[in-house]
Design an enzyme around this catalytic site. Structure first.
Site, PDB file in Angstrom:
ATOM      1  N   LYS A  80       0.841  -1.201   0.000  1.00 49.75           N
ATOM      2  CA  LYS A  80       0.000   0.000   0.000  1.00 49.75           C
ATOM      3  C   LYS A  80       0.876   1.252   0.000  1.00 49.75           C
ATOM      4  O   LYS A  80       1.879   1.303   0.729  1.00 49.75           O
ATOM      5  CB  LYS A  80      -0.898  -0.026   1.247  1.00 49.75           C
ATOM      6  CG  LYS A  80      -1.947   1.080   1.296  1.00 49.75           C
ATOM      7  CD  LYS A  80      -2.780   0.978   2.583  1.00 49.75           C
ATOM      8  CE  LYS A  80      -3.892   2.001   2.655  1.00 49.75           C
ATOM      9  NZ  LYS A  80      -4.658   1.907   3.917  1.00 49.75           N
ATOM     10  N   SER A 155      -9.666   2.423   3.110  1.00 57.15           N
ATOM     11  CA  SER A 155      -8.809   3.114   2.171  1.00 57.15           C
ATOM     12  C   SER A 155      -7.945   2.175   1.324  1.00 57.15           C
ATOM     13  O   SER A 155      -7.481   2.549   0.260  1.00 57.15           O
ATOM     14  CB  SER A 155      -7.884   4.074   2.921  1.00 57.15           C
ATOM     15  OG  SER A 155      -7.035   3.363   3.811  1.00 57.15           O
ATOM     16  N   SER A 179      -9.484  -0.118   7.217  1.00 56.86           N
ATOM     17  CA  SER A 179      -8.988  -0.015   5.841  1.00 56.86           C
ATOM     18  C   SER A 179      -8.345  -1.275   5.279  1.00 56.86           C
ATOM     19  O   SER A 179      -8.047  -1.328   4.082  1.00 56.86           O
ATOM     20  CB  SER A 179      -7.998   1.136   5.725  1.00 56.86           C
ATOM     21  OG  SER A 179      -8.705   2.340   5.745  1.00 56.86           O
TER      22      SER A 179
HETATM   23  N1  GLN Z   1     -12.570   4.384   6.426  1.00 53.17           N
HETATM   24  C1  GLN Z   1     -11.992   4.793   7.677  1.00 53.17           C
HETATM   25  C2  GLN Z   1     -11.677   6.253   7.634  1.00 53.17           C
HETATM   26  O1  GLN Z   1     -12.022   6.861   6.677  1.00 53.17           O
HETATM   27  C3  GLN Z   1     -10.808   3.937   7.975  1.00 53.17           C
HETATM   28  C4  GLN Z   1      -9.529   4.479   7.505  1.00 53.17           C
HETATM   29  C5  GLN Z   1      -8.371   3.570   7.735  1.00 53.17           C
HETATM   30  O2  GLN Z   1      -8.495   2.510   8.344  1.00 53.17           O
HETATM   31  N2  GLN Z   1      -7.224   4.013   7.290  1.00 53.17           N
HETATM   32  O3  GLN Z   1     -11.122   6.799   8.513  1.00 53.17           O
END
Ligand code: GLN
Length: 520
Positions: A80, A155, A179
């Site tokens: 990532k 994400s 994410s």
């Molecule tokens: N979707 C969550 C957010 O927007 C999780 C983000 C993540 O785990 N990096 O914060």
């Protein structure tokens, strides 16, 4: 499609060890697959062709010379783009880091290199890992291999889509609020958020330091365990790193695959279901509870009443920490520098122009939220209250784990939604993480694994397993047992049902690009 790309990491590792295939062949097969489909999927922001092949060649030579190698030596992996790497750009999905190269490797990347794993490239993500769909990437979204009109989660949608589309057998993600797990759920892949401190955060660009964890993305539970053991363990460069050795995960997965869960108590979290959860997601979840029962597990219901405040607490704690962590992007130290159009060239004005041009809307929204929550006069009411809620959530977990060994819930309330559906409404987007966020707030480990297709739309749903801190092995045991029962019921992997695999797409070149999403 080259059959090598369909192998699990474990199966490929065995073929490499037996000399049936070389790492160069396996790595080239993945690069060819990326070239074949990534024009459509856009899982990668950068493809690391030469270095990946050079590492593969080096491993093949060592193997030929009879050197003892790690089991995963020669198995390629995607990373990532929130994790820093020498020799490749790191953007965090943001314009503010466009073209930036890290002078050092993240600890997990060092560990991949030490194990001899060729790095295929860097995967797409919502900008600074803020989002649930990859639509917030400054470089255009990633598409879900199950349906190119739908989001791959976020994400870490790039890592999940790369693994689901057989562009890579393994990937690394980061999970601050879900994410790794939510993209796993909506793409039919496995994703694990380790216990907080179990995997070094050194070199993961900080979003919310008290919540962030790096973890594995894979197509099988055993593969996740193998990768978890590569990246886990103590790191003196991360002050929150646990001192525990990272062992027993692969053994737990192998034991679980035998299918016997007698003596295991599974707690269904009452609050994570019902209203807001798609019927097909719930139906598959109930079926899996039956499978667990048939394997000898005892199912109990647990209640975690404070979970209903988790989302609200998270969206104060995360923006607060993010507003502090992202202050380092000042137009001086990293990446982009934008000069004000007119007026004096003061440091503040350069900083302002750089951030205005370099940060996207969601990042700006969260910085504003965080700065507000931390400001004098509001600190106690917002940030302070959120921290109290965090303690209550930890207590809920403690109580639940006194009744059950592993907790279970759907990973995400719905299957993959269409591009654009939730972009106009940040709250609707935030709700995707309602089931995954509590684990980050409490620091406990969580896994999402494929849980069958929802009948309404034929798209993958996920089941989440949660264990007490430092008991990650339980996830692998229970996860592998469920996976074995699912494979018996489905006649193979869920990804065998993914349309893209049964009719590949147009061959475009994998480069930094923005796919045309019809005005999106
Ligand atoms: N979707 C969550 C957010 O927007 C999780 C983000 C993540 O785990 N990096 O914060």
């Amino acid at each position: 499609m080259n059959e090598l790309t369909k192998l699990s990491a474990d199966a490929l590792a065995s073929k490499l060890a037996a000399g049936e295939v070389s790492s160069v062949e396996a790595t080239q097969a993945q690069l060819d697959r990326i070239a074949e489909v990534d024009g459509d999927i856009h899982a990668f922001l950068h493809v690391n062709t030469e270095e990946a092949l050079a590492v593969a060649r080096g491993i093949d030579e060592k193997r030929a010379a009879g050197e003892e190698l790690h089991h995963l030596a020669g198995v390629p992996i995607a990373v990532k783009d929130m994790i820093v790497t020498v020799g490749q750009p790191t953007t965090a999905g943001s314009k503010i880091l466009e073209g930036w190269h890290s002078p050092y490797d993240a600890t997990v990347v060092k560990k991949l290199r030490a194990a001899g794993m060729p790095i295929l490239g860097k995967t797409n993500l919502d900008e600074f890992a803020m989002g649930s769909s990859t639509e917030h990437s400054a470089y255009g979204p990633t598409r879900n291999p199950w349906d190119l009109e739908r989001i791959p989660g976020g994400s870490g949608g790039g890592s999940a889509a790369a693994v689901a589309a057989f562009e890579a057998p393994l990937a690394l993600g980061t999970d601050t609020g879900g994410s790794i797990r939510q993209p796993g759920a909506v793409t039919g892949t496995v994703g694990v958020k380790p216990t907080y401190g179990g995997v070094s955060r050194y070199g993961a660009i900080a979003l919310a330091s008290s919540l962030d964890q790096i973890g594995p993305v894979s197509r099988t539970v055993l593969d996740a365990a193998l990768l978890h053991e590569v990246i886990g363990g103590h790191d003196p460069q991360d002050s929150t790193s646990l001192t525990d050795p990272c062992t027993g995960l692969v053994d737990a997965a192998r034991q679980g695959a035998l299918g016997d869960l007698s003596g295991v108590r599974l707690g269904v979290i009452k609050e994570l279901g019902g209203e807001g959860y798609q019927a097909g997601v719930e139906a598959r979840f109930q079926e899996s509870l039956e499978l667990f029962r048939s394997a000898g597990a005892e199912i109990v219901e647990v209640s975690c009443p404070s979970f209903s405040y988790a989302l609200a607490a998270y969206y104060l704690i995360l923006p607060s920490e993010a507003s502090s962590n992202l202050a380092k992007f000042d137009g001086v130290r990293f990446g982009l520098r934008e000069l004000p159009k007119d007026g004096p060239l003061t440091i503040e004005r350069v900083m302002g122009a750089t951030r205005a041009a370099g940060f996207g809307e969601e990042v700006k929204r969260r910085i504003i939220l965080g700065v507000y929550a931390l400001s004098a006069g509001y600190y106690d009411a917002y940030y302070g209250s959120a921290q109290k809620v965090r303690t209550l959530i930890q207590r809920d977990f403690d109580a639940a784990f006194s009744q059950a060994d592993v907790l279970v819930s759907p990973t995400a309330p719905t299957t993959a939604f269409k591009f654009g559906e939730k972009m106009a409404d940040p709250l609707a987007m935030y709700l995707n993480d309602v089931a995954t966020i509590p684990a980050n707030l409490a620091g406990v480990p969580g896994m999402s694994l494929p849980n069958g297709l929802a009948e309404e739309d034929g798209l993958p749903s996920g089941i989440q397993l949660l264990a007490p801190a430092r008991e990650d092995a339980r996830l692998y045991r229970v996860g592998a047992a469920l996976e074995a029962m699912h494979e018996a019921a489905w006649g193979g992997s869920i990804l065998d049902k993914a349309p893209l695999l049964n009719g590949a797409s147009a061959g475009n070149t994998p480069q930094l690009h923005t796919p045309d999403l019809g005005g999106k």
